[in-house]
Design a protein around this motif. Sequence first.
Motif, PDB file in Angstrom:
ATOM      1  N   MET A   1       0.820  -1.196   0.000  1.00  0.00           N
ATOM      2  CA  MET A   1       0.000   0.000   0.000  1.00  0.00           C
ATOM      3  C   MET A   1       0.857   1.250   0.000  1.00  0.00           C
ATOM      4  O   MET A   1       0.337   2.330  -0.169  1.00  0.00           O
ATOM      5  CB  MET A   1      -0.934   0.012   1.212  1.00  0.00           C
ATOM      6  CG  MET A   1      -2.112  -0.881   1.027  1.00  0.00           C
ATOM      7  SD  MET A   1      -3.456  -0.750   2.216  1.00  0.00           S
ATOM      8  CE  MET A   1      -2.993   0.416   3.413  1.00  0.00           C
ATOM      9  N   GLU A   5      -3.612   5.221   2.248  1.00  0.00           N
ATOM     10  CA  GLU A   5      -4.857   4.575   2.636  1.00  0.00           C
ATOM     11  C   GLU A   5      -5.707   4.437   1.388  1.00  0.00           C
ATOM     12  O   GLU A   5      -5.810   5.350   0.587  1.00  0.00           O
ATOM     13  CB  GLU A   5      -5.563   5.461   3.658  1.00  0.00           C
ATOM     14  CG  GLU A   5      -6.969   5.033   3.963  1.00  0.00           C
ATOM     15  CD  GLU A   5      -7.686   6.062   4.791  1.00  0.00           C
ATOM     16  OE1 GLU A   5      -8.762   6.501   4.348  1.00  0.00           O
ATOM     17  OE2 GLU A   5      -7.165   6.441   5.852  1.00  0.00           O
ATOM     18  N   LEU A  18      -6.952  -0.735   5.213  1.00  0.00           N
ATOM     19  CA  LEU A  18      -5.635  -0.537   5.806  1.00  0.00           C
ATOM     20  C   LEU A  18      -4.860  -1.853   5.741  1.00  0.00           C
ATOM     21  O   LEU A  18      -5.431  -2.893   5.402  1.00  0.00           O
ATOM     22  CB  LEU A  18      -5.773  -0.067   7.258  1.00  0.00           C
ATOM     23  CG  LEU A  18      -6.666   1.162   7.475  1.00  0.00           C
ATOM     24  CD1 LEU A  18      -6.855   1.433   8.955  1.00  0.00           C
ATOM     25  CD2 LEU A  18      -6.076   2.373   6.781  1.00  0.00           C
ATOM     26  N   THR A  19      -3.604  -1.814   6.088  1.00  0.00           N
ATOM     27  CA  THR A  19      -2.788  -3.027   6.005  1.00  0.00           C
ATOM     28  C   THR A  19      -3.241  -4.102   6.985  1.00  0.00           C
ATOM     29  O   THR A  19      -3.121  -5.284   6.700  1.00  0.00           O
ATOM     30  CB  THR A  19      -1.305  -2.716   6.263  1.00  0.00           C
ATOM     31  OG1 THR A  19      -1.192  -2.042   7.517  1.00  0.00           O
ATOM     32  CG2 THR A  19      -0.712  -1.880   5.160  1.00  0.00           C
ATOM     33  N   ASP A  20      -3.785  -3.701   8.138  1.00  0.00           N
ATOM     34  CA  ASP A  20      -4.157  -4.684   9.149  1.00  0.00           C
ATOM     35  C   ASP A  20      -5.659  -4.831   9.365  1.00  0.00           C
ATOM     36  O   ASP A  20      -6.102  -5.771  10.000  1.00  0.00           O
ATOM     37  CB  ASP A  20      -3.498  -4.343  10.487  1.00  0.00           C
ATOM     38  CG  ASP A  20      -3.957  -2.998  11.047  1.00  0.00           C
ATOM     39  OD1 ASP A  20      -4.399  -2.142  10.261  1.00  0.00           O
ATOM     40  OD2 ASP A  20      -3.856  -2.814  12.276  1.00  0.00           O
ATOM     41  N   ARG A 100      -8.041  -7.802   9.174  1.00  0.00           N
ATOM     42  CA  ARG A 100      -7.908  -8.517   7.902  1.00  0.00           C
ATOM     43  C   ARG A 100      -7.570  -9.987   8.099  1.00  0.00           C
ATOM     44  O   ARG A 100      -8.008 -10.831   7.326  1.00  0.00           O
ATOM     45  CB  ARG A 100      -6.863  -7.838   7.017  1.00  0.00           C
ATOM     46  CG  ARG A 100      -7.430  -6.577   6.390  1.00  0.00           C
ATOM     47  CD  ARG A 100      -6.468  -5.858   5.530  1.00  0.00           C
ATOM     48  NE  ARG A 100      -6.136  -6.585   4.314  1.00  0.00           N
ATOM     49  CZ  ARG A 100      -5.575  -6.024   3.262  1.00  0.00           C
ATOM     50  NH1 ARG A 100      -5.296  -4.738   3.258  1.00  0.00           N
ATOM     51  NH2 ARG A 100      -5.289  -6.732   2.209  1.00  0.00           N
ATOM     52  N   GLU A 159      -5.880  -5.284  -3.242  1.00  0.00           N
ATOM     53  CA  GLU A 159      -5.589  -5.710  -1.885  1.00  0.00           C
ATOM     54  C   GLU A 159      -5.717  -7.225  -1.710  1.00  0.00           C
ATOM     55  O   GLU A 159      -5.581  -7.735  -0.596  1.00  0.00           O
ATOM     56  CB  GLU A 159      -6.487  -4.982  -0.887  1.00  0.00           C
ATOM     57  CG  GLU A 159      -6.172  -3.517  -0.784  1.00  0.00           C
ATOM     58  CD  GLU A 159      -4.758  -3.262  -0.269  1.00  0.00           C
ATOM     59  OE1 GLU A 159      -4.363  -3.869   0.736  1.00  0.00           O
ATOM     60  OE2 GLU A 159      -4.053  -2.442  -0.891  1.00  0.00           O
TER      61      GLU A 159
END
Length: 163
Positions: A1, A5, A18-20, A100, A159
């Motif tokens: 990413m 965002e 988001l990444t998490d 995630r 993603e």
Amino acid sequence: MNGEEKRFKTKTGFCHILTDRIILTRDGVIGNISKVVVGKSITRVLLVYGGISAFLFYSAYDGFQRGETFSTVLFGLFGLYLVYGILNSLNNSAIPSIERNKIKSVKFKKAIFGLTRARFILVFEDENQKMKKRLIMLPGSWDNGLQETEKALKIMREEKLLD
């Protein structure tokens, strides 16, 4: 990413990838109304549907007692439809933040023009290790829905969330 965002518009606000985690925020008039009515749980909505279906079944029974076949069938079918909707929605969640690593699957459902909205169906494990379903409703055709849906699909594919 790359630190950026990724977000797309939903029916009631925005979905932030988001990444998490995935965070769903509510914005504007529709979002504020849904904050009050739904909150983090769909229990209130299901109770309202249950009350309406009870009224419909009572109306069907009353029509049956008076020998009115049409109203009996009509109210009975609407009542059954609402009960079916309640049963299908028991495992739904209105939680605004989903980790995630707890997401088991994400499916996309196309809109049926004039009838339904495009949506993502996230199946995830909640904090009690129960499988829950979170619907992410996308904007309708009156709210630039086609372009927003394409943007959302692109982000979900980038993603690697979409099945």
